[in-house]
Design an enzyme around this catalytic site. Structure first.
Site, PDB file in Angstrom:
ATOM      1  N   SER A  11       0.801  -1.227   0.000  1.00 28.34           N
ATOM      2  CA  SER A  11       0.000   0.000   0.000  1.00 28.34           C
ATOM      3  C   SER A  11       0.837   1.281   0.000  1.00 28.34           C
ATOM      4  O   SER A  11       0.328   2.351  -0.327  1.00 28.34           O
ATOM      5  CB  SER A  11      -0.947   0.017   1.201  1.00 28.34           C
ATOM      6  OG  SER A  11      -0.230   0.147   2.407  1.00 28.34           O
ATOM      7  N   LYS A  42       0.663   4.826   6.615  1.00 29.60           N
ATOM      8  CA  LYS A  42       0.146   5.703   5.564  1.00 29.60           C
ATOM      9  C   LYS A  42       0.831   7.064   5.661  1.00 29.60           C
ATOM     10  O   LYS A  42       1.491   7.379   6.640  1.00 29.60           O
ATOM     11  CB  LYS A  42      -1.370   5.893   5.684  1.00 29.60           C
ATOM     12  CG  LYS A  42      -2.191   4.619   5.795  1.00 29.60           C
ATOM     13  CD  LYS A  42      -2.173   3.780   4.535  1.00 29.60           C
ATOM     14  CE  LYS A  42      -2.980   2.498   4.714  1.00 29.60           C
ATOM     15  NZ  LYS A  42      -2.792   1.563   3.580  1.00 29.60           N
TER      16      LYS A  42
END
Length: 256
Positions: free
Chosen positions: A52, A125
């Site tokens: 990701s 993230k």
């Protein structure tokens, strides 16, 4: 008959050995306490189980995380943060299983108290919006914008044919004490944009943040500092903003 000098020498040797043993115990206790304090308050390593955050972080990378953020300093836009699942972001899966060599490295870090054995329970993230920010996607050029400023994101990976910098539309004001985060691999990341239907509406509480990624420490071919790309956010304030009570409430004007 044993000379008194020999007895004195033997006693002195025993005293030195006893002192050495006590010193070793003290050193061992101090080392254990120091490693525990370092793990709890300063730095820790985490294993990257997914794609990701490519191409910034790859599968099987190990990163060193600064745990002084947000304990002592604020989280800033562009920081790559490690945080606990805010609720419903992660599927119920078993722990990650790194390769043999990576496991050896992990064991070494565990020995000094730096490895997070529960890495699979956390997410990594990039912070796009902090408290008070108006974060929106996307403009006519497919860009994210923060407080009306379009972002040029050299770290973002969008596949050929991808028109936007995110797969879902959003138009939100980040609440106080929260963050809006995105994966660098935009079309392969369960980030804020894809968790808007959850009770947390895609926001990450700052209290769930473990720290900020500082560097890739394994494998050796990947050694590098983790860039926060300050130039991308140079037109904005670099510190967390207070919530402006005059700002409109969080909005979602539809999804792409």
């Amino acid at each position: 008959m044993i000379a008194s000098s020999e007895i004195d020498t033997s006693n002195a040797t025993r005293r030195r050995r006893g002192q050495l043993a006590r010193d070793l115990v003290v050193i061992l206790v101090v080392a254990i306490l120091a490693s525990a304090l370092i793990k709890t308050y300063v730095v820790r390593s985490f294993y990257i189980p997914s794609a990701s955050m490519e191409n910034t972080l790859h599968v099987n990378d190990r990163i060193l995380v600064n745990e002084l953020v947000p304990k002592l300093t604020s989280v800033h836009r562009g920081d790559v943060v490690v945080f606990k699942d805010p609720g419903g972001w992660l599927p119920p899966v078993g722990p990650a299983r790194p390769g043999l060599l990576a496991s050896v490295v992990d064991a070494a870090f565990s020995f000094v108290g730096l490895s997070a054995q529960d890495s699979s329970q956390y997410l990594v993230k990039r912070v796009i919006g902090v408290a008070g920010d108006h974060v929106r996607c996307c403009n006519a050029l497919g860009q994210l914008s923060v407080n009306g400023m379009p972002l040029k994101e050299p770290y973002a990976v969008v596949p050929p044919g991808g028109a936007n910098a995110a797969t879902r539309s959003f138009d939100v004001i980040v609440p106080v004490g929260s963050l809006w985060v995105m994966g660098d691999n935009r079309y392969n990341s369960r980030d804020s944009s894809l968790n808007q239907e959850l009770p947390g509406k895609g926001f990450v509480p700052v209290t769930d943040v473990v720290g900020t990624a500082m560097a890739v420490i394994w494998p050796t071919s990947r050694w590098a500092w983790v860039d926060s790309y300050p130039a991308t956010f140079a037109g904005l304030t670099n510190s967390a903003l207070p919530q402006d009570p005059q700002l409109p409430r969080n909005r979602d004007r539809g999804r792409a």
